[in-house]
Design a protein around this motif. Structure first.
Motif, mmCIF file in Angstrom:
data_model
loop_
_atom_site.group_PDB
_atom_site.id
_atom_site.type_symbol
_atom_site.label_atom_id
_atom_site.label_comp_id
_atom_site.label_asym_id
_atom_site.label_seq_id
_atom_site.Cartn_x
_atom_site.Cartn_y
_atom_site.Cartn_z
ATOM 1 N N SER A 232 50.504 4.859 9.722
ATOM 2 C CA SER A 232 50.528 4.503 8.292
ATOM 3 C C SER A 232 49.282 3.724 7.933
ATOM 4 C CB SER A 232 51.794 3.689 7.977
ATOM 5 O OG SER A 232 51.822 3.329 6.607
ATOM 6 N N ASP A 233 48.479 4.269 7.053
ATOM 7 C CA ASP A 233 47.256 3.614 6.595
ATOM 8 C C ASP A 233 47.613 2.262 5.968
ATOM 9 O OD1 ASP A 233 44.928 2.821 5.292
ATOM 10 O OD2 ASP A 233 44.396 4.871 4.708
ATOM 11 N N PRO A 234 47.026 1.143 6.460
ATOM 12 C CA PRO A 234 47.329 -0.162 5.858
ATOM 13 C C PRO A 234 47.047 -0.221 4.356
ATOM 14 C CG PRO A 234 46.220 -0.473 7.954
ATOM 15 C CD PRO A 234 46.172 0.999 7.655
ATOM 16 N N LEU A 235 46.051 0.533 3.896
ATOM 17 C CA LEU A 235 45.768 0.544 2.459
ATOM 18 C C LEU A 235 46.917 1.180 1.684
ATOM 19 C CD1 LEU A 235 43.866 -0.019 0.119
ATOM 20 C CD2 LEU A 235 42.740 2.170 0.582
ATOM 21 N N GLN A 236 47.615 2.141 2.295
ATOM 22 C CA GLN A 236 48.751 2.760 1.621
ATOM 23 C C GLN A 236 49.827 1.736 1.303
ATOM 24 O OE1 GLN A 236 50.406 6.105 3.726
ATOM 25 N NE2 GLN A 236 52.170 6.275 2.388
ATOM 26 N N ALA A 237 50.106 0.846 2.249
ATOM 27 C CA ALA A 237 51.110 -0.192 2.003
ATOM 28 C C ALA A 237 50.673 -1.123 0.880
ATOM 29 C CB ALA A 237 51.355 -0.987 3.282
ATOM 30 N N VAL A 238 49.380 -1.435 0.813
ATOM 31 C CA VAL A 238 48.865 -2.284 -0.262
ATOM 32 C C VAL A 238 49.080 -1.619 -1.618
ATOM 33 C CG1 VAL A 238 46.803 -3.355 -1.249
ATOM 34 C CG2 VAL A 238 47.158 -3.381 1.223
ATOM 35 N N LEU A 239 48.736 -0.341 -1.715
ATOM 36 C CA LEU A 239 48.845 0.370 -2.991
ATOM 37 C C LEU A 239 50.306 0.543 -3.405
ATOM 38 C CD1 LEU A 239 46.073 3.095 -2.581
ATOM 39 C CD2 LEU A 239 45.936 0.875 -3.725
ATOM 40 N N GLN A 240 51.166 0.831 -2.444
ATOM 41 C CA GLN A 240 52.586 0.982 -2.773
ATOM 42 C C GLN A 240 53.183 -0.344 -3.217
ATOM 43 O OE1 GLN A 240 53.963 2.703 0.921
ATOM 44 N NE2 GLN A 240 53.793 4.787 0.135
ATOM 45 N N GLY A 241 52.733 -1.446 -2.615
ATOM 46 C CA GLY A 241 53.216 -2.748 -3.027
ATOM 47 C C GLY A 241 52.642 -3.206 -4.350
ATOM 48 N N ALA A 242 51.395 -2.804 -4.630
ATOM 49 C CA ALA A 242 50.732 -3.243 -5.855
ATOM 50 C C ALA A 242 51.153 -2.440 -7.076
ATOM 51 C CB ALA A 242 49.220 -3.156 -5.682
ATOM 52 N N GLY A 243 51.549 -1.175 -6.885
ATOM 53 C CA GLY A 243 52.002 -0.360 -7.999
ATOM 54 C C GLY A 243 50.939 0.589 -8.526
ATOM 55 N N PRO A 244 51.338 1.556 -9.381
ATOM 56 C CA PRO A 244 50.421 2.597 -9.860
ATOM 57 C C PRO A 244 49.274 2.074 -10.706
ATOM 58 C CG PRO A 244 52.539 2.719 -10.997
ATOM 59 C CD PRO A 244 52.715 1.772 -9.862
ATOM 60 N N LEU A 245 49.479 1.010 -11.481
ATOM 61 C CA LEU A 245 48.386 0.495 -12.312
ATOM 62 C C LEU A 245 47.249 -0.039 -11.441
ATOM 63 C CD1 LEU A 245 50.284 -1.330 -15.211
ATOM 64 C CD2 LEU A 245 49.159 0.912 -15.236
ATOM 65 N N ALA A 246 47.597 -0.715 -10.357
ATOM 66 C CA ALA A 246 46.569 -1.212 -9.438
ATOM 67 C C ALA A 246 45.858 -0.052 -8.756
ATOM 68 C CB ALA A 246 47.207 -2.134 -8.403
ATOM 69 N N THR A 247 46.594 1.022 -8.455
ATOM 70 C CA THR A 247 45.982 2.202 -7.842
ATOM 71 C C THR A 247 44.991 2.844 -8.798
ATOM 72 O OG1 THR A 247 48.011 2.583 -6.573
ATOM 73 C CG2 THR A 247 46.458 4.403 -6.719
ATOM 74 N N LEU A 248 45.371 2.958 -10.058
ATOM 75 C CA LEU A 248 44.468 3.525 -11.060
ATOM 76 C C LEU A 248 43.232 2.635 -11.233
ATOM 77 C CD1 LEU A 248 47.026 4.678 -13.781
ATOM 78 C CD2 LEU A 248 45.734 6.112 -12.188
ATOM 79 N N ARG A 249 43.417 1.350 -11.198
ATOM 80 C CA ARG A 249 42.273 0.441 -11.320
ATOM 81 C C ARG A 249 41.310 0.616 -10.150
ATOM 82 N NH1 ARG A 249 40.568 -4.235 -13.739
ATOM 83 N NH2 ARG A 249 39.343 -5.643 -12.415
ATOM 84 N N LEU A 250 41.862 0.802 -8.962
ATOM 85 C CA LEU A 250 41.011 1.019 -7.792
ATOM 86 C C LEU A 250 40.183 2.284 -7.958
ATOM 87 C CD1 LEU A 250 40.122 0.354 -4.899
ATOM 88 C CD2 LEU A 250 42.139 1.570 -4.080
ATOM 89 N N LEU A 251 40.772 3.317 -8.493
ATOM 90 C CA LEU A 251 40.038 4.572 -8.684
ATOM 91 C C LEU A 251 38.950 4.453 -9.747
ATOM 92 C CD1 LEU A 251 42.908 7.208 -8.487
ATOM 93 C CD2 LEU A 251 40.881 7.118 -7.035
ATOM 94 N N THR A 252 39.206 3.708 -10.794
ATOM 95 C CA THR A 252 38.247 3.643 -11.901
ATOM 96 C C THR A 252 37.169 2.575 -11.711
ATOM 97 O OG1 THR A 252 39.779 2.186 -13.097
ATOM 98 C CG2 THR A 252 39.883 4.548 -13.584
ATOM 99 N N THR A 253 37.472 1.529 -10.960
ATOM 100 C CA THR A 253 36.501 0.438 -10.798
ATOM 101 C C THR A 253 36.087 0.210 -9.356
ATOM 102 O OG1 THR A 253 38.142 -1.341 -10.494
ATOM 103 C CG2 THR A 253 37.562 -0.731 -12.766
ATOM 104 N N GLY A 254 36.849 0.744 -8.407
ATOM 105 C CA GLY A 254 36.553 0.492 -6.996
ATOM 106 C C GLY A 254 37.089 -0.837 -6.504
ATOM 107 N N HIS A 255 37.960 -1.498 -7.290
ATOM 108 C CA HIS A 255 38.472 -2.818 -6.916
ATOM 109 C C HIS A 255 39.936 -2.973 -7.314
ATOM 110 C CE1 HIS A 255 34.593 -4.644 -5.781
ATOM 111 N NE2 HIS A 255 34.116 -3.792 -6.660
#
Length: 339
Positions: A232-255
């Motif tokens: 299990s990719d550790p980043l996957q757990a971060v994104l699942q815990g942070a929620g979809p808005l944080a995932t979208l922010r990562l894609l659009t800003t890199g952070h």
């Protein structure tokens, strides 16, 4: 990603001083994806530094002078241009707080626009996370891991360090984990098990080195966490815990927002490590030449719930077992957090 490939397997001479009072030593510095390994001329590991915590003392001067953390007394002097460039390049990618404005951001933004259009109509959150994991580069993962490490540090405190303990920890990592893959750190408080962070850093609670009577138990916890990293990719757990808005922010800003990571860190240290299938874990014990029985009894003193690890111990009927650490290194590791 390009920087990591450019500097892979890089080595250079350096001058290492374990404490301010100690004599300086000529060493060989090896560069990994998220770590520096310091060894003597006989390739014996002396210390292991996480790039997530490395600090340069004399910015802009030569030779470059580094320390493993802001409050450490250990120093490393490097005059090799390529090695300095490698360290500064990766540290910059890890520690830079503001998003890049160059090619990486353009690629992420272009990918994000297409992804967002599709996600609005068709994609489920799980698919969104999987897509993100496929496009986020290693330097961004390391940056997220570093910020999460800093947030966790408010609970756990700074990593434990001592000259002999650092050497023993470096040898333990070399004994159990692939070279150049992240860093192994022991934290003093707030963590009873193990945690993997994006970028390859693995954290161990001090109980895992101070409590066991034999190093096979500590090794078992590390091998189990390595198997979790592989599954299990550790980043996957971060994104699942942070929620979809944080995932979208990562894609659009890199952070990801610091506040989001801080909130996730508060729950991460309290989570129980996920179970690992016996078969997969036994394969790692066999590959390392380590008995699984001490680890099994450390998890369950009766052996009832860990019978599979005891009965199928790969070292039960072979003489191929190798010591995890020698006695002096084991004692040094157990005292890395002080008393």
């Amino acid at each position: 990603m390009t920087a990591l490939k450019k500097f892979s397997r890089l080595e250079a001479p350096g001058i290492w001083r374990p404490t301010r009072e100690a004599q300086r030593q000529d060493v060989i510095v090896s560069f990994g994806e998220a770590s520096l390994v310091i060894a003597d001329r006989n390739e014996k590991a002396l210390s292991h530094w996480s790039l997530a915590a490395v600090v340069r003392i004399n910015r802009g001067e030569r030779p470059a002078l580094y320390t493993p953390s802001a409050d450490a007394t250990e120093t490393l002097e490097i005059d090799d241009e390529t090695m300095i460039e490698a360290i500064e390049t990766i540290r910059g990618a890890i520690l830079r707080a503001r998003p890049h404005r160059g090619r990486l951001r353009l690629v992420l933004f272009t990918t994000a626009v297409g992804m967002l259009l599709a996600a609005a109509a068709f994609w489920l959150p799980g698919m969104l996370v999987r897509h993100t994991l496929g496009v986020v580069p290693d330097p961004t993962r390391a940056e997220i891991g570093t910020k999460l490490f800093q947030a966790i540090g408010r609970v756990t405190g700074s990593p434990c360090r001592s000259r002999r303990g650092d050497q023993a920890l470096a040898r333990l990592q070399a004994r159990l984990l692939p070279p150049g893959r992240g860093a192994l750190l022991v934290v003093p408080d707030g963590l009873s098990g193990t945690i993997s962070l994006p970028g390859g850093v693995m954290l161990l609670g001090r109980q895992l080195v101070e409590g066991p009577e034999v190093p096979e138990v500590t090794a078992g916890h590390i091998l189990a966490e390595a198997e979790r990293q592989a599954r299990s990719d550790p980043l996957q757990a971060v994104l699942q815990g942070a929620g979809p808005l944080a995932t979208l922010r990562l894609l659009t800003t890199g952070h990801i927002k610091d506040e989001t990571l801080q909130a996730y860190a508060e729950t991460l240290t309290a989570q129980e490590p996920a179970p690992v299938p016996d078969a997969a874990l036994l394969e790692r014990f066999a590959a390392a030449g380590i008995s699984s029985t001490p680890y099994a009894y450390a998890l369950d003193i009766t052996g009832e719930s860990t019978f599979g690890l005891i009965e199928a111990d790969p070292m039960r009927s072979t003489g191929a077992r190798r010591p995890v650490l020698d006695d002096s290194d084991w004692v040094a590791l157990q005292g890395i957090c002080g008393h």
